[in-house]
Motif scaffolding. Structure first.
Motif, short mmCIF file in Angstrom:
data_model
loop_
_atom_site.label_atom_id
_atom_site.label_comp_id
_atom_site.label_asym_id
_atom_site.label_seq_id
_atom_site.Cartn_x
_atom_site.Cartn_y
_atom_site.Cartn_z
N SER A 1 38.63 55.49 103.95
CA SER A 1 37.52 54.58 104.16
C SER A 1 37.51 54.14 105.62
CB SER A 1 37.63 53.37 103.23
OG SER A 1 38.85 52.69 103.44
N PRO A 2 36.34 53.70 106.10
CA PRO A 2 36.31 53.18 107.46
C PRO A 2 37.30 52.02 107.60
CG PRO A 2 34.08 53.44 106.62
CD PRO A 2 35.03 53.65 105.46
N TYR A 3 37.87 51.90 108.77
CA TYR A 3 38.78 50.79 109.04
C TYR A 3 38.06 49.46 108.89
CZ TYR A 3 42.81 53.41 110.75
OH TYR A 3 43.92 54.21 110.84
N ALA A 4 38.83 48.45 108.48
CA ALA A 4 38.38 47.06 108.50
C ALA A 4 39.23 46.34 109.55
CB ALA A 4 38.60 46.43 107.13
N GLU A 5 38.71 45.27 110.10
CA GLU A 5 39.45 44.51 111.11
C GLU A 5 40.84 44.12 110.60
OE1 GLU A 5 38.72 43.87 114.27
OE2 GLU A 5 36.61 44.43 114.35
N THR A 6 40.96 43.90 109.29
CA THR A 6 42.24 43.49 108.70
C THR A 6 43.29 44.60 108.68
OG1 THR A 6 41.34 44.01 106.52
CG2 THR A 6 41.19 41.70 107.24
N ASP A 7 42.91 45.82 109.06
CA ASP A 7 43.86 46.94 109.11
C ASP A 7 44.62 47.03 110.43
OD1 ASP A 7 43.23 48.04 106.54
OD2 ASP A 7 41.42 48.95 107.39
N GLU A 8 44.34 46.15 111.37
CA GLU A 8 44.93 46.26 112.70
C GLU A 8 46.45 46.32 112.67
OE1 GLU A 8 44.87 44.25 117.16
OE2 GLU A 8 43.82 43.24 115.52
N ALA A 9 47.10 45.42 111.95
CA ALA A 9 48.57 45.39 111.95
C ALA A 9 49.14 46.70 111.39
CB ALA A 9 49.08 44.20 111.15
N ASP A 10 48.52 47.22 110.32
CA ASP A 10 49.00 48.49 109.75
C ASP A 10 48.80 49.65 110.71
OD1 ASP A 10 49.87 47.46 107.28
OD2 ASP A 10 47.84 47.58 106.44
N VAL B 1 48.61 49.54 114.06
CA VAL B 1 49.55 49.41 115.17
C VAL B 1 50.96 49.79 114.71
CG1 VAL B 1 50.62 47.80 116.80
CG2 VAL B 1 48.13 47.76 116.43
N SER B 2 51.33 49.36 113.51
CA SER B 2 52.65 49.69 112.98
C SER B 2 52.81 51.21 112.84
CB SER B 2 52.85 49.00 111.63
OG SER B 2 54.09 49.33 111.08
N LEU B 3 51.78 51.89 112.34
CA LEU B 3 51.83 53.34 112.21
C LEU B 3 52.04 54.01 113.56
CD1 LEU B 3 51.36 55.92 110.38
CD2 LEU B 3 48.98 55.79 111.15
N PHE B 4 51.24 53.62 114.53
CA PHE B 4 51.31 54.24 115.86
C PHE B 4 52.57 53.84 116.63
CE2 PHE B 4 47.14 55.46 114.77
CZ PHE B 4 46.70 56.42 115.66
N GLN B 5 53.18 52.70 116.28
CA GLN B 5 54.40 52.27 116.95
C GLN B 5 55.66 52.89 116.35
OE1 GLN B 5 55.02 50.07 119.82
NE2 GLN B 5 53.04 51.10 120.01
N ASP B 6 55.56 53.50 115.18
CA ASP B 6 56.70 54.18 114.58
C ASP B 6 56.88 55.50 115.33
OD1 ASP B 6 58.48 55.72 113.09
OD2 ASP B 6 57.63 55.10 111.16
N GLU B 7 57.94 55.63 116.07
CA GLU B 7 58.13 56.81 116.92
C GLU B 7 58.09 58.12 116.14
OE1 GLU B 7 60.72 58.80 120.45
OE2 GLU B 7 60.96 56.67 120.04
N ALA B 8 58.54 58.11 114.89
CA ALA B 8 58.52 59.34 114.09
C ALA B 8 57.09 59.80 113.82
CB ALA B 8 59.25 59.11 112.77
#
Length: 175
Positions: free
Chosen positions: A13-22, A24-31
Motif C-alpha cells: 500500500s502507499p506509505y502513510a506518514e506514520t510509516d516513517e520510523a519503520d 528509517v529503521s529498515l534503511f538504517q539496518d546495514e544488512a
C-alpha cells in the motif's frame, strides 16, 4: 497514483506518514540498507528520502512506491520505477525486507508480485532489476523467478552491479 497490491500473504500500500520510523529503521539496518541505491545513508538522509516520497514521487505521480505489510505489520519497501541508470533504458523493481521477515519466502513472493505488476499492469515487455553482485539473496530470488543475467557494470567503488531481466515471451507469429 500508487495502487494497493495483494499477494497470498503480502499487502503493498502507499506509505502513510506514520510509516516513517519503520522506513528509517529498515534503511538504517546495514544488512538491508547497504543494498539500496548508493548504500548506507545517515538517518537524517533516510528521513529526507521518506519525505520525498510524498513531496515528489506521490505528489507528481512519478512511479509506485509501497510499504510492504505481512499480517498487518510493516516488513519492507518496494518500487517499480524508471531506471535512473544511464545504461539501462526501462523500468526496474526495487525491494527490501526487514531482517525479521527473512527466511519466510516473502522476498520471492514480493519480487513475483512486482514483476507481474510491471508486465501485466504497466504492459512492460521487460522488467529489470539491478543488483550488487554480492547480494546473493536477491540474485537467488530473481533467478528463481526466471530473471536472466545480462550486463555487468563496474562501479566507481569497485563493486559490480548486475542487470537481471524478466522478459515476456514473444507473441506467436501468425502465419
Amino acid at each position: 497514483m500508487t495502487p494497493e497490491l495483494r499477494s497470498e500473504r503480502l499487502v503493498l500500500s502507499p506509505y502513510a506518514e506514520t510509516d516513517e520510523a519503520d522506513f528509517v529503521s529498515l534503511f538504517q539496518d546495514e544488512a538491508v540498507g547497504r543494498w539500496f541505491g548508493d548504500g548506507m545513508q545517515t538517518a537524517a538522509q533516510d528521513r529526507a528520502l521518506f519525505h520525498r516520497i510524498f513531496s515528489y514521487v506521490y505528489a507528481e505521480n512519478r512511479f509506485p512506491v509501497w510499504a510492504v505489510r505481512h499480517e498487518g505489520r510493516y516488513v519492507g519497501h518496494a518500487e517499480v520505477k524508471p531506471s535512473p541508470e544511464s545504461w539501462l533504458d526501462g523500468h526496474e523493481i526495487v525491494y527490501g525486507l526487514t531482517r525479521a521477515s527473512w527466511g519466510l519466502g516473502l522476498g520471492t513472493e514480493l519480487a513475483r508480485l512486482l514483476t507481474s505488476y510491471g508486465h501485466e499492469t504497466l504492459g512492460l515487455a521487460e522488467v529489470h532489476a539491478t543488483v550488487d553482485s554480492e547480494n546473493t539473496a536477491s540474485l537467488t530470488v530473481l533467478k528463481r523467478l526466471g530473471f536472466t543475467q545480462g550486463r555487468e557494470v563496474r562501479e566507481e567503488s569497485g563493486g559490480i552491479t548486475l542487470l537481471l531481466t524478466s522478459r515476456l515471451p514473444a507473441p506467436p507469429v501468425a502465419g
